[in-house]
Design a protein around this motif. Sequence first.
Motif, short mmCIF file in Angstrom:
data_model
loop_
_atom_site.label_atom_id
_atom_site.label_comp_id
_atom_site.label_asym_id
_atom_site.label_seq_id
_atom_site.Cartn_x
_atom_site.Cartn_y
_atom_site.Cartn_z
N VAL A 1 0.85 -1.19 0.00
CA VAL A 1 0.00 0.00 0.00
C VAL A 1 0.88 1.24 0.00
O VAL A 1 1.99 1.23 0.53
CB VAL A 1 -0.95 0.02 1.22
CG1 VAL A 1 -1.89 -1.18 1.20
CG2 VAL A 1 -0.17 0.06 2.53
N GLN B 1 -5.54 2.84 0.04
CA GLN B 1 -5.07 1.48 -0.22
C GLN B 1 -4.92 0.71 1.09
O GLN B 1 -5.19 -0.50 1.13
CB GLN B 1 -3.74 1.52 -0.97
CG GLN B 1 -3.84 2.05 -2.38
CD GLN B 1 -2.49 2.13 -3.08
OE1 GLN B 1 -1.44 1.88 -2.47
NE2 GLN B 1 -2.51 2.47 -4.37
N SER C 1 -8.35 -0.53 2.14
CA SER C 1 -8.77 -1.62 1.25
C SER C 1 -8.03 -2.91 1.59
O SER C 1 -8.63 -4.00 1.59
CB SER C 1 -8.51 -1.25 -0.21
OG SER C 1 -9.30 -0.13 -0.59
#
Length: 305
Positions: free
Chosen positions: A72, A77, A80
């Motif tokens: 990430v 990100q 997620s």
Amino acid sequence: MADVRAIVFWLGDPLQQKYPDCYREAKAIADEAEALGLKVLNHPDALCNTSKTMQARIWSEKKVPSAAVRLVRNDSQLRSAVFELGKPCIVRSDCEHAQRDVTIVRNQEDLARCSLTSGTASAVLRLYDIRQEYRDVRGGFSHLFREYHHKARAFVIGDQVMASHLFFSKSPIVGLSNSLFSRESSHNRAVARKFGYHRHLLDELIEADQQYFNSPVLGRAHLVQAVRSLGLDIAAVDYSIRPDGQVMIWEANPYFWLPEGESSVLSEERHAVQRVQKSFDWMADCLQAATTQTGTAEFEEVVSA
């Protein structure tokens, strides 16, 4: 290189990501050595495979038992990745082996407090609670595995494996600094033991560590596979031992630290001087076997770059 039989690259890693100039120089040396038919151990290209996400991708492809990881670079990100992997997770630098700046995300509050520097490569690792696995089963295991988190380390050279140490900690991220050995080495704990406190715990910790060091390494084939799949020849592998004897591999360290026995934690109690000497003798034997290209047993010269 006229009198050289082999070259061992002993360099910080992941090499190209952290030290690109060093990588280019090492690669030129390796290319020249290979052109001359010399043995090259821990090739510079293999030393580029040790970022957390690169290791995880390779290990996943090779079916090595290891933690799932996602790369990430920003907070979106990160969220997620945590959602995909599931909690708890560890958030840390993708290219560092040290334990500094490591965050555990157990819930939404932890996730909300966790913020990344945009553009910086970080790794999100699924945190498997091996301690809970011991709590969920019945068996003749030391209560240490149920009460504390643990991390085992073993050295791998080629297809040979030797145990290094077994640490326990209250933290799920286990290292020397937060290990129970480090706590028990403090002055206050030493004084308390003189009055009969905590002696039993230290005895159990030392017994478990000694038993690990003196016993065949569980999951040996997986440890060898983990190192070999990265293209490496030499590494210290950190892992946890599951109740069924299988392993969960956390990382491989080709540039590992082995302190002299006198400076090891609880050196006298753990017989660290003898253990380190035995480890060095074993490494020398393995290197000799790995670099011997003829039938002779004489070890000519190994150049460490």
